[in-house]
Design a protein around this motif. Structure first.
Motif, PDB file in Angstrom:
ATOM      1  N   HIS A 208       0.280  52.200  54.076  1.00  0.00           N
ATOM      2  CA  HIS A 208       0.960  51.929  54.435  1.00  0.00           C
ATOM      3  C   HIS A 208       1.880  52.659  56.220  1.00  0.00           C
ATOM      4  O   HIS A 208       1.525  53.849  55.573  1.00  0.00           O
ATOM      5  CB  HIS A 208       2.717  51.411  53.976  1.00  0.00           C
ATOM      6  CG  HIS A 208       3.495  52.842  53.550  1.00  0.00           C
ATOM      7  ND1 HIS A 208       3.110  53.590  52.219  1.00  0.00           N
ATOM      8  CD2 HIS A 208       4.703  52.986  53.702  1.00  0.00           C
ATOM      9  CE1 HIS A 208       3.563  54.939  52.496  1.00  0.00           C
ATOM     10  NE2 HIS A 208       4.432  54.678  53.304  1.00  0.00           N
ATOM     11  N   ILE A 209       2.531  52.111  56.656  1.00  0.00           N
ATOM     12  CA  ILE A 209       2.790  52.850  57.794  1.00  0.00           C
ATOM     13  C   ILE A 209       4.277  52.634  58.680  1.00  0.00           C
ATOM     14  O   ILE A 209       4.132  51.357  58.062  1.00  0.00           O
ATOM     15  CB  ILE A 209       1.863  52.505  58.937  1.00  0.00           C
ATOM     16  CG1 ILE A 209       1.684  53.827  60.076  1.00  0.00           C
ATOM     17  CG2 ILE A 209       0.965  51.809  59.765  1.00  0.00           C
ATOM     18  CD1 ILE A 209       2.363  55.214  60.053  1.00  0.00           C
ATOM     19  N   VAL A 210       5.303  52.853  58.844  1.00  0.00           N
ATOM     20  CA  VAL A 210       6.214  52.565  59.716  1.00  0.00           C
ATOM     21  C   VAL A 210       6.824  53.235  60.382  1.00  0.00           C
ATOM     22  O   VAL A 210       6.286  54.205  60.894  1.00  0.00           O
ATOM     23  CB  VAL A 210       7.183  52.280  58.683  1.00  0.00           C
ATOM     24  CG1 VAL A 210       8.623  52.497  59.528  1.00  0.00           C
ATOM     25  CG2 VAL A 210       7.694  52.104  57.357  1.00  0.00           C
ATOM     26  N   GLY A 211       7.439  52.538  62.099  1.00  0.00           N
ATOM     27  CA  GLY A 211       7.047  53.170  63.207  1.00  0.00           C
ATOM     28  C   GLY A 211       8.194  52.388  64.007  1.00  0.00           C
ATOM     29  O   GLY A 211       8.958  51.142  62.995  1.00  0.00           O
ATOM     30  N   VAL A 212       8.818  53.544  64.818  1.00  0.00           N
ATOM     31  CA  VAL A 212      10.248  53.037  65.051  1.00  0.00           C
ATOM     32  C   VAL A 212       9.880  53.540  66.396  1.00  0.00           C
ATOM     33  O   VAL A 212       9.489  54.427  66.884  1.00  0.00           O
ATOM     34  CB  VAL A 212      10.953  53.411  64.615  1.00  0.00           C
ATOM     35  CG1 VAL A 212      12.208  52.747  63.765  1.00  0.00           C
ATOM     36  CG2 VAL A 212      11.478  54.794  64.409  1.00  0.00           C
ATOM     37  N   GLY A 213      11.109  52.678  68.145  1.00  0.00           N
ATOM     38  CA  GLY A 213      11.029  53.392  69.053  1.00  0.00           C
ATOM     39  C   GLY A 213      11.759  52.187  69.521  1.00  0.00           C
ATOM     40  O   GLY A 213      12.608  51.587  69.664  1.00  0.00           O
ATOM     41  N   GLY A 214      11.633  52.740  71.916  1.00  0.00           N
ATOM     42  CA  GLY A 214      12.901  51.427  72.236  1.00  0.00           C
ATOM     43  C   GLY A 214      11.982  50.947  73.261  1.00  0.00           C
ATOM     44  O   GLY A 214      10.354  51.484  73.496  1.00  0.00           O
ATOM     45  N   MET A 215      12.395  50.152  73.884  1.00  0.00           N
ATOM     46  CA  MET A 215      11.796  49.497  74.646  1.00  0.00           C
ATOM     47  C   MET A 215      12.914  49.074  76.232  1.00  0.00           C
ATOM     48  O   MET A 215      14.098  49.058  76.174  1.00  0.00           O
ATOM     49  CB  MET A 215      11.434  47.754  74.229  1.00  0.00           C
ATOM     50  CG  MET A 215      11.597  46.820  74.975  1.00  0.00           C
ATOM     51  SD  MET A 215      11.500  45.496  74.360  1.00  0.00           S
ATOM     52  CE  MET A 215      13.175  44.716  74.081  1.00  0.00           C
ATOM     53  N   VAL A 216      12.535  48.471  77.382  1.00  0.00           N
ATOM     54  CA  VAL A 216      13.137  48.387  78.514  1.00  0.00           C
ATOM     55  C   VAL A 216      12.329  47.342  79.494  1.00  0.00           C
ATOM     56  O   VAL A 216      11.049  47.631  79.100  1.00  0.00           O
ATOM     57  CB  VAL A 216      13.282  49.797  79.376  1.00  0.00           C
ATOM     58  CG1 VAL A 216      12.659  49.840  79.450  1.00  0.00           C
ATOM     59  CG2 VAL A 216      14.634  49.043  80.364  1.00  0.00           C
ATOM     60  N   GLY A 217      12.539  46.790  79.699  1.00  0.00           N
ATOM     61  CA  GLY A 217      12.035  45.393  80.318  1.00  0.00           C
ATOM     62  C   GLY A 217      12.616  45.113  81.889  1.00  0.00           C
ATOM     63  O   GLY A 217      13.753  45.482  81.578  1.00  0.00           O
ATOM     64  N   TYR A 218      11.969  44.567  83.018  1.00  0.00           N
ATOM     65  CA  TYR A 218      12.424  43.552  83.571  1.00  0.00           C
ATOM     66  C   TYR A 218      11.809  42.379  84.617  1.00  0.00           C
ATOM     67  O   TYR A 218       9.924  42.550  84.043  1.00  0.00           O
ATOM     68  CB  TYR A 218      12.219  44.638  84.834  1.00  0.00           C
ATOM     69  CG  TYR A 218      12.634  44.554  86.503  1.00  0.00           C
ATOM     70  CD1 TYR A 218      14.281  44.661  86.164  1.00  0.00           C
ATOM     71  CD2 TYR A 218      12.062  44.128  87.088  1.00  0.00           C
ATOM     72  CE1 TYR A 218      14.521  44.203  88.028  1.00  0.00           C
ATOM     73  CE2 TYR A 218      12.797  43.132  88.872  1.00  0.00           C
ATOM     74  CZ  TYR A 218      14.222  43.571  88.681  1.00  0.00           C
ATOM     75  OH  TYR A 218      14.612  43.156  89.483  1.00  0.00           O
ATOM     76  N   ASP A 219      12.355  41.443  84.180  1.00  0.00           N
ATOM     77  CA  ASP A 219      11.738  39.919  85.325  1.00  0.00           C
ATOM     78  C   ASP A 219      11.927  39.871  86.136  1.00  0.00           C
ATOM     79  O   ASP A 219      12.193  40.561  87.142  1.00  0.00           O
ATOM     80  CB  ASP A 219      12.797  38.969  84.111  1.00  0.00           C
ATOM     81  CG  ASP A 219      13.206  37.823  84.634  1.00  0.00           C
ATOM     82  OD1 ASP A 219      11.422  37.333  86.082  1.00  0.00           O
ATOM     83  OD2 ASP A 219      12.962  37.141  83.685  1.00  0.00           O
ATOM     84  N   PHE A 220      10.601  40.087  87.208  1.00  0.00           N
ATOM     85  CA  PHE A 220      10.316  39.770  88.407  1.00  0.00           C
ATOM     86  C   PHE A 220      10.145  38.526  88.913  1.00  0.00           C
ATOM     87  O   PHE A 220      10.433  38.216  89.724  1.00  0.00           O
ATOM     88  CB  PHE A 220       9.168  40.550  88.480  1.00  0.00           C
ATOM     89  CG  PHE A 220       9.253  41.868  88.835  1.00  0.00           C
ATOM     90  CD1 PHE A 220       9.186  43.215  89.549  1.00  0.00           C
ATOM     91  CD2 PHE A 220       8.216  41.972  87.112  1.00  0.00           C
ATOM     92  CE1 PHE A 220       8.686  44.394  89.361  1.00  0.00           C
ATOM     93  CE2 PHE A 220       8.419  44.146  86.966  1.00  0.00           C
ATOM     94  CZ  PHE A 220       8.455  43.890  87.760  1.00  0.00           C
ATOM     95  N   GLY A 221      10.927  37.147  88.013  1.00  0.00           N
ATOM     96  CA  GLY A 221      11.619  36.070  88.076  1.00  0.00           C
ATOM     97  C   GLY A 221       9.660  35.400  88.545  1.00  0.00           C
ATOM     98  O   GLY A 221       8.642  35.030  89.102  1.00  0.00           O
ATOM     99  N   GLY A 222       8.735  35.236  87.477  1.00  0.00           N
ATOM    100  CA  GLY A 222       8.502  34.254  86.250  1.00  0.00           C
ATOM    101  C   GLY A 222       7.473  35.351  85.953  1.00  0.00           C
ATOM    102  O   GLY A 222       6.792  34.868  84.984  1.00  0.00           O
TER     103      GLY A 222
END
Length: 292
Positions: free
Chosen positions: A230-244
């Motif tokens: 088994h494996i478990v991982g965690v982290g962070g995310m950032v996103g940007y919407d360019f319009g479409g």
């Protein structure tokens, strides 16, 4: 690693390389743990054809991997049992560097076809989807196969639960896989994966936490360990919407690992996903889209 000097290479991109005689399989799921993070799969795209291209780099103590995983989704706009019907094709190109043997392997992994994916809008921001997919047999240095042989099949059931309301994106994408053996009888264990996302949108920006888990449902035996990997991982995310189109960047680290597995507790992975439509009907329907 496996018996009789075989080198079995696998990471969180779910592939294997065999370069020797037969030995027992080690644990790793066919679908890479983490590849659906950031995507609320419970909700269907608006009608159209979409590309979601995931570029992924992972580095651990004994190996590094690079992968490009494009997913082509046709959201038909059709209703089946009250659900939005979609179909998905996912090829995968991989490269792995074994730091122990200083060997590189590259190729195409067994392609995945999801001919049926049904998404229900339950109201109040809640969605649920069920999909059935299959990995086809393939002969490649990075497929689940012994060198010179053709891999087996793998069937997957995917169930996702998503909440999308008031700028919140909360999703748990689960995958249950059943595997078959390659030409000489070598088989990966059946598996269960879950990728999760908790994020908030602020205008065009999206910020949140992500994570993944993968568990073998059968015991495997290697010369190093016995048991269910088994494996478990965690982290962070950032996103940007360019319009479409939408870009998601994620960073994860494996924090828990155990059993007979080729996963590494110290693996660090960087993920970049760009999603965009390549065709949409002139008058799209009112279904939710993750790009909205």
């Amino acid at each position: 690693m496996t018996n009789n000097g075989n080198k079995y290479l696998a990471g969180a991109v779910s592939f294997a390389v065999f370069a020797g005689v037969v030995g027992p399989a080690a644990a790793v799921s066919w679908t890479p743990p983490g590849v659906t993070m950031g995507v609320p799969l419970g909700a269907a795209f608006a009608p159209g054809i979409y590309v979601s291209n995931l570029t992924h780099y992972g580095d651990g103590p004994d190996k590094s991997i690079t992968a490009d995983v494009p997913a082509f989704t046709w959201s038909t706009g059709w209703k089946v049992f009250g659900a939005s019907y979609s179909a998905v094709v996912i090829p995968e190109v991989l490269k792995v560097q074994n730091k122990v043997t200083s060997k590189d392997f590259a190729g195409i992994f067994s392609p995945l076809l999801i001919p049926v994916s049904l998404s229900w809008n339950l109201g109040q921001g809640f969605f649920v989807s069920v999909g059935e997919g299959i990995y086809f047999p393939f002969d490649s240095d990075v497929s689940f196969t012994t060198s010179g042989q053709t891999s087996g099949w793998a069937a997957e059931t995917r169930v996702a639960f998503s909440y999308l309301k008031d700028g919140w994106i909360v999703s748990a994408n689960t995958i249950y896989g059943v595997t078959t053996a390659d030409d000489i009888g070598r088989r990966q264990p059946n598996y269960f994966n879950v990728d999760w996302t908790v994020a908030r949108t602020f205008g065009k920006w999206q910020v949140g936490a992500v994570g993944y888990g993968a568990w073998d449902l059968e015991e495997t035996v290697t010369n190093a360990a016995v048991g269910k990997g088994h494996i478990v991982g965690v982290g962070g995310m950032v996103g940007y919407d360019f319009g479409g189109s939408k870009l998601l960047l994620e960073l994860t680290r494996a924090v828990e690992q155990g059993g007979a597995t080729n996963y590494s507790r110290n693996d660090t992975h960087v993920w970049a996903r760009l999603t965009f439509p390549i065709w949409k009907p002139a008058e799209p329907g009112e279904e939710h889209t993750a790009l909205k």
